[in-house]
Design a protein around this motif. Structure first.
Motif, PDB file in Angstrom:
ATOM      1  N   GLU C 199       0.854  -1.179   0.000  1.00 54.58           N
ATOM      2  CA  GLU C 199       0.000   0.000   0.000  1.00 54.58           C
ATOM      3  C   GLU C 199       0.893   1.234   0.000  1.00 54.58           C
ATOM      4  O   GLU C 199       1.734   1.387   0.885  1.00 54.58           O
ATOM      5  N   ASP C 200       0.715   2.071  -0.993  1.00 53.41           N
ATOM      6  CA  ASP C 200       1.488   3.310  -0.983  1.00 53.41           C
ATOM      7  C   ASP C 200       0.668   4.407  -0.329  1.00 53.41           C
ATOM      8  O   ASP C 200      -0.155   5.052  -0.951  1.00 53.41           O
ATOM      9  N   LEU C 201       0.932   4.564   0.946  1.00 50.22           N
ATOM     10  CA  LEU C 201       0.211   5.533   1.742  1.00 50.22           C
ATOM     11  C   LEU C 201       0.493   6.949   1.254  1.00 50.22           C
ATOM     12  O   LEU C 201      -0.380   7.816   1.215  1.00 50.22           O
ATOM     13  N   GLY C 202       1.735   7.186   0.867  1.00 52.42           N
ATOM     14  CA  GLY C 202       2.117   8.524   0.439  1.00 52.42           C
ATOM     15  C   GLY C 202       2.615   9.358   1.598  1.00 52.42           C
ATOM     16  O   GLY C 202       2.138   9.237   2.727  1.00 52.42           O
ATOM     17  N   LEU C 203       3.587  10.200   1.302  1.00 55.46           N
ATOM     18  CA  LEU C 203       4.197  11.007   2.358  1.00 55.46           C
ATOM     19  C   LEU C 203       3.213  12.025   2.924  1.00 55.46           C
ATOM     20  O   LEU C 203       3.239  12.322   4.116  1.00 55.46           O
ATOM     21  N   ASP C 204       2.363  12.555   2.072  1.00 59.20           N
ATOM     22  CA  ASP C 204       1.431  13.581   2.535  1.00 59.20           C
ATOM     23  C   ASP C 204       0.491  13.026   3.606  1.00 59.20           C
ATOM     24  O   ASP C 204       0.267  13.640   4.637  1.00 59.20           O
ATOM     25  N   ARG C 205      -0.023  11.852   3.309  1.00 61.98           N
ATOM     26  CA  ARG C 205      -0.944  11.274   4.277  1.00 61.98           C
ATOM     27  C   ARG C 205      -0.230  10.986   5.595  1.00 61.98           C
ATOM     28  O   ARG C 205      -0.813  11.124   6.669  1.00 61.98           O
ATOM     29  N   LEU C 206       1.029  10.560   5.525  1.00 61.65           N
ATOM     30  CA  LEU C 206       1.783  10.305   6.758  1.00 61.65           C
ATOM     31  C   LEU C 206       1.872  11.580   7.592  1.00 61.65           C
ATOM     32  O   LEU C 206       1.583  11.589   8.794  1.00 61.65           O
ATOM     33  N   LEU C 207       2.261  12.679   6.932  1.00 62.90           N
ATOM     34  CA  LEU C 207       2.366  13.955   7.650  1.00 62.90           C
ATOM     35  C   LEU C 207       1.005  14.349   8.230  1.00 62.90           C
ATOM     36  O   LEU C 207       0.901  14.766   9.384  1.00 62.90           O
ATOM     37  N   GLU C 208      -0.011  14.186   7.435  1.00 67.22           N
ATOM     38  CA  GLU C 208      -1.367  14.533   7.859  1.00 67.22           C
ATOM     39  C   GLU C 208      -1.758  13.747   9.105  1.00 67.22           C
ATOM     40  O   GLU C 208      -2.272  14.291  10.086  1.00 67.22           O
ATOM     41  N   SER C 209      -1.466  12.462   9.043  1.00 64.31           N
ATOM     42  CA  SER C 209      -1.830  11.574  10.133  1.00 64.31           C
ATOM     43  C   SER C 209      -1.069  11.945  11.414  1.00 64.31           C
ATOM     44  O   SER C 209      -1.640  11.941  12.508  1.00 64.31           O
ATOM     45  N   LEU C 210       0.196  12.284  11.258  1.00 62.43           N
ATOM     46  CA  LEU C 210       0.979  12.649  12.445  1.00 62.43           C
ATOM     47  C   LEU C 210       0.488  13.968  13.036  1.00 62.43           C
ATOM     48  O   LEU C 210       0.436  14.137  14.250  1.00 62.43           O
ATOM     49  N   LYS C 211       0.127  14.891  12.159  1.00 63.28           N
ATOM     50  CA  LYS C 211      -0.424  16.168  12.644  1.00 63.28           C
ATOM     51  C   LYS C 211      -1.707  15.926  13.425  1.00 63.28           C
ATOM     52  O   LYS C 211      -1.912  16.468  14.502  1.00 63.28           O
ATOM     53  N   LYS C 212      -2.568  15.083  12.847  1.00 64.80           N
ATOM     54  CA  LYS C 212      -3.844  14.789  13.487  1.00 64.80           C
ATOM     55  C   LYS C 212      -3.627  14.132  14.839  1.00 64.80           C
ATOM     56  O   LYS C 212      -4.296  14.431  15.831  1.00 64.80           O
ATOM     57  N   SER C 213      -2.647  13.224  14.879  1.00 71.55           N
ATOM     58  CA  SER C 213      -2.337  12.508  16.112  1.00 71.55           C
ATOM     59  C   SER C 213      -1.931  13.496  17.204  1.00 71.55           C
ATOM     60  O   SER C 213      -2.388  13.405  18.343  1.00 71.55           O
ATOM     61  N   LYS C 214      -1.068  14.437  16.861  1.00 75.44           N
ATOM     62  CA  LYS C 214      -0.643  15.466  17.816  1.00 75.44           C
ATOM     63  C   LYS C 214      -1.848  16.291  18.280  1.00 75.44           C
ATOM     64  O   LYS C 214      -2.034  16.525  19.476  1.00 75.44           O
ATOM     65  N   ALA C 215      -2.641  16.681  17.300  1.00 75.46           N
ATOM     66  CA  ALA C 215      -3.798  17.519  17.618  1.00 75.46           C
ATOM     67  C   ALA C 215      -4.786  16.805  18.538  1.00 75.46           C
ATOM     68  O   ALA C 215      -5.451  17.415  19.369  1.00 75.46           O
ATOM     69  N   SER C 216      -4.863  15.489  18.393  1.00 78.24           N
ATOM     70  CA  SER C 216      -5.829  14.722  19.178  1.00 78.24           C
ATOM     71  C   SER C 216      -5.389  14.569  20.627  1.00 78.24           C
ATOM     72  O   SER C 216      -6.103  13.974  21.431  1.00 78.24           O
ATOM     73  N   GLY C 217      -4.195  15.068  20.935  1.00 75.99           N
ATOM     74  CA  GLY C 217      -3.753  15.023  22.316  1.00 75.99           C
ATOM     75  C   GLY C 217      -2.810  13.887  22.640  1.00 75.99           C
ATOM     76  O   GLY C 217      -2.421  13.689  23.781  1.00 75.99           O
ATOM     77  N   LYS C 218      -2.440  13.086  21.643  1.00 76.49           N
ATOM     78  CA  LYS C 218      -1.477  12.016  21.893  1.00 76.49           C
ATOM     79  C   LYS C 218      -0.117  12.633  22.163  1.00 76.49           C
ATOM     80  O   LYS C 218       0.325  13.526  21.444  1.00 76.49           O
ATOM     81  N   SER C 219       0.549  12.110  23.168  1.00 75.57           N
ATOM     82  CA  SER C 219       1.825  12.710  23.526  1.00 75.57           C
ATOM     83  C   SER C 219       2.994  11.992  22.869  1.00 75.57           C
ATOM     84  O   SER C 219       4.090  12.498  22.798  1.00 75.57           O
TER      85      SER C 219
END
Lengths: 328, 328, 328, 328
Positions: C199-219
């Protein structure tokens, strides 16, 4: 000891303990390093009587440093308690050209070694191997550190279920005469109470402590009990007694048993075994005999076998206070 | 089920099992993913009666996927067996705005869920969580794979000491009605014999097998015994019987007990818990009720709760033959 | 195959995997059970060419069911890729009286077996042993379940330090062509993202996902990456890329490497190995050849070697969705 | 220190280490035992500056004795290196009524404590927590024993695959300035060579040793390398160098990395943490300040923070000889 040492025999005796294989490996390789031959003797003194010997070169102990149990097997030998048995053993050693012995075991094994040395002037050197840590002249016996970790890991699992159900668990660990395992693993596992042979806590104090624990808001509790505790009831009777007197508690019992003797040794036990094996062989080569090689204050140290047998290994009483504070 | 689902309650009930926390986490996060609220109910049905509820957002289940036990605690509730108890529980759910329930537990817990659903038409969905694997409609219950590995690791340790001393060990494992743990962990641990509730091996065959084992040159043996085996003697009586009839054997007993319920779940149990939680919540959102979410032939599958309760989980009888061949 | 089978050879080939020893033990004991002789062949096909054989009776495989690695060793053999090499191998087998072969290994090893069978009509049976689980015709290869648990335990440790420091970890796991380990261990370890070859997730989606993770309060966050992921950057380049684009993240990299191949097999792998060994030998005795013995939907099943080699093992795509939901 | 102590603050700082949670628990409960209040400070000195405090009663540390990482989190704080930062921190402590501090960390953390004490006369007590064991004044730092066992368990797995394939592995472990982990875990894992910062073995001797190892009949080898070794090449360059000079070797590299910091603490680390926490709090109550509480020769001992910072932790050089003999 004027005779030159050319061949050393090594055996394991009494209850097995993790680290015994690492010690065998160390004895074998230290012999090879010093260009001495080495003979493995199977099944302890019984194999000595039966001539169950095997030459061991450095490659014969590959990949055993991390194995529990003992590749030389262990056994108790009634025959070795008789002069006739020891005579056979001596004759076999002489026939095989063995000049000295390294005995890995507990104080029963050391007693055999001492008698044998007395009768035949045969050089013997002891390495303390038993999970109970009940030997004078060494702060740690081989297998003790591993057993502590085995116990602590098991109680961690029991705690999962204890705290899911708000239950009280009595966990019986090894230690007939010595509370080392119970005391250290009890603190390590966060036990609320620890019952050991060295200290008669008394049933009243146990009940008191459990009441206080409940009142303090703890939802589950672990009590660690050494086999040889002095409280006068076995662990199942204790359960009944507590349930009768503290009906708010739902008590479960777990007797850990023989699993405590097995498993891959910890790093500490492997390193200790390596150090003790080196020192045992090199002490023999220096003409010493009748000592136990142990560790005291982090240094390898020799103790006369007689003292090791007669002396009493003491628990660190300060730990009783630490345990008490930790269960606040 | 015409009413829209806005809030789902989740509880753990019966004996705890590794993977329950991973399942709670999955239910909570699947709710969040679908913008549904989620409420954790403490101590199973008892907490439902007492209104012991807590709102759970996705961050409330951080770092629990790998924890044994259940953060929601578990308890048995006699009160829930009464109509009055269930009435209180229902009123609490309604007051809290809960529209549906996910019950993580065994068949006792599912029976409660079914009765509750029948009385109040309340949507319920079961997730099988018990180490015993004794539930119809799923090849694996949560905690079963973990328990197998716990047992096998402990017997590996016992084997170290068994083979060092040429001893026979009887190891009792959990399983009152089902031999899944004994059969699989027995094969995994290389047991010589396995006694399970589903099969009356008979005492004669056990003696025969142990004799054969000795004759074949094996120096030590492990016999794995399920709690609920049919042989008519408990494990200590069995020890006495074997020692009387086969005096060449020195038998030791180890009862593994509650440690089998604890510990970090295996990867399998964590992934299964994650899958079951997703399916349980999404099935509720599709309007389904009164099913257990299980795994059959590697696929997630729904089974009506009634069948899950009444059906019998069968052992794989081919494994009896494999065990037999392995002890050649 | 009209010739009667009297002696079966067994070898391990390719990368080693936990459970190979349990499979060797099963093949050896199933032979003994059916009164067939068994020969161990060392170092895979290379040992076949060199005639490095050893007769194996049932006691020769005592106490290996729980050992990682392979007592028969493994090696890659260039010589076996030549007709001359295979001729030598054949001559050695004939000279030793070997009538059939069980090959424990991956698809490279099966290709060798198939060619050999084609040239000499020699009965061959494959058992899938590789941690990668990338073989068609079996839902599980030997060693896969163990590797999953090894990975999950290591990531649990990394999570301790990640969450103490609010860090992001990239953890690279094995899997050049298949994302089975990354996908399952990633879910099991609670990874925020999983990058796999399928599965080629793509770099953009990775960045997006990490941003969302931070925003969701994950430390803290863990990203699990298969060696063969399609994202076009190796794990160290990925770290640089993320740190450049998401300066709020302090990224650490951990490449798990070869430890994933070792360790005591899980209960699942031991039982599976036992079952596959029985079926491999008994299939040969029934006159079958050129199959791989695998497990499909919990049942032991034969797949023609040719299909096992050419087919593609697919990941369970539903797990991608589960992973997505779990990282809510 | 005439002022009466009524409230103690506790923080973890620097790299996290297993046993930090057990130490926090011990500090909290010892405070409770002596009827002193306790405040947890999050994210080390940074949290002190930001006033990120939390009152901690004895129940707040339930079930953490066995958890890796630190529930108080850790962070590096540049701001605390400035007088302004320390002023803010001081003001926060005063505002919160905190009279003394227990700092769990390494020598960087102790330097901060010392400066803070010097500027404000604020009572501070250090507890050594770092896996590297590189602190003067204690034979063991918290987390060191756990890290040794983590490393040894991983190398045991690598050995499985190394010996199945007759390969050479270079395993890099933590230790920039100190070879404690490499030396002890190397001996424990049976490494053929150990490269540490304290000793420049030289490339020639490494090659010589590997040649000798091959000649002695060993089929596989493990070389353990501390991060900070003096050999002048990183582990990947070393691999290339050895493969160039000893083409008979097929070298693999494994960099263990951050997993060494995590995991459940060993029994030793839990007991040590419990003892150090008691002593730290009780020393403060006795009016002491500016010490590190460590363990020397099995006894709890105080060392002035200044000495702990400036002194050098020495390896046991006798272990180099033991390692040498063990690789015979």
């Amino acid at each position: 000891m004027s005779k030159e040492i050319k061949k050393i025999g090594v055996l394991t005796s009494g209850g097995d303990a993790p680290g015994m294989n690492a010690a065998i490996r160390s004895v074998v390789r230290t012999c090879a390093y010093h260009h001495i031959e080495c003979v493995g003797i199977y099944r302890g003194y019984q194999g000595m009587i039966e001539g169950d010997f095997k030459e061991m070169g450095p490659r014969s102990v590959n990949n055993i440093v991390n194995k529990g149990g003992t590749i030389l097997k262990s056994a108790r030998s009634k025959e070795f308690m008789t002069p006739e048995g020891r005579k056979k053993a001596y004759d076999n050693l002489v026939a095989a050209g063995v000049n000295a012995l390294v005995i890995i075991g507990g104080d029963g094994s050391f007693t055999g070694a001492e008698v044998f040395n007395e009768e035949y002037g045969f050089p013997v050197m002891g390495i303390p191997g038993t999970i109970d840590n009940d030997i004078f002249g060494t702060s740690h016996t081989l297998g003790y550190d591993t057993a502590l970790n085995t116990v602590v890991e098991v109680i961690d699992k029991i705690r999962d279920t204890a705290s899911s159900h708000n239950r009280l668990f009595f966990v019986e660990v090894m230690g007939r005469d010595a509370g080392h395992i119970a005391l250290n693993a009890g603190i390590g596992a966060g036990a609320e109470e620890i019952l050991i042979p060295e200290e008669d806590l008394g049933l009243d104090r146990l009940l008191e402590s459990l009441k206080k624990s409940k009142a303090s808001g703890k939802s589950s509790s672990i009590v660690v009990i050494a086999e040889g505790d002095k409280i006068g009831k076995n662990v199942f009777e204790l359960k009944d007694y507590v349930e009768e007197n503290l009906p708010e508690y739902d008590v479960r019992v777990s007797v850990l048993g023989h699993m405590q003797r097995g498993g891959a040794p910890t790093c500490y036990d492997r390193v200790l075994a390596s150090r003790l094996g080196v020192k045992a062989v090199e002490s023999i080569l220096e003409g010493k005999s009748n000592f136990m090689v142990g560790v005291l204050q982090d240094k390898i140290a020799l103790t006369p076998l007689e003292q090791a047998i007669k002396g009493k290994s003491e628990i660190d009483r300060e730990l009783l206070r630490v345990s008490d504070i930790m269960s606040t």
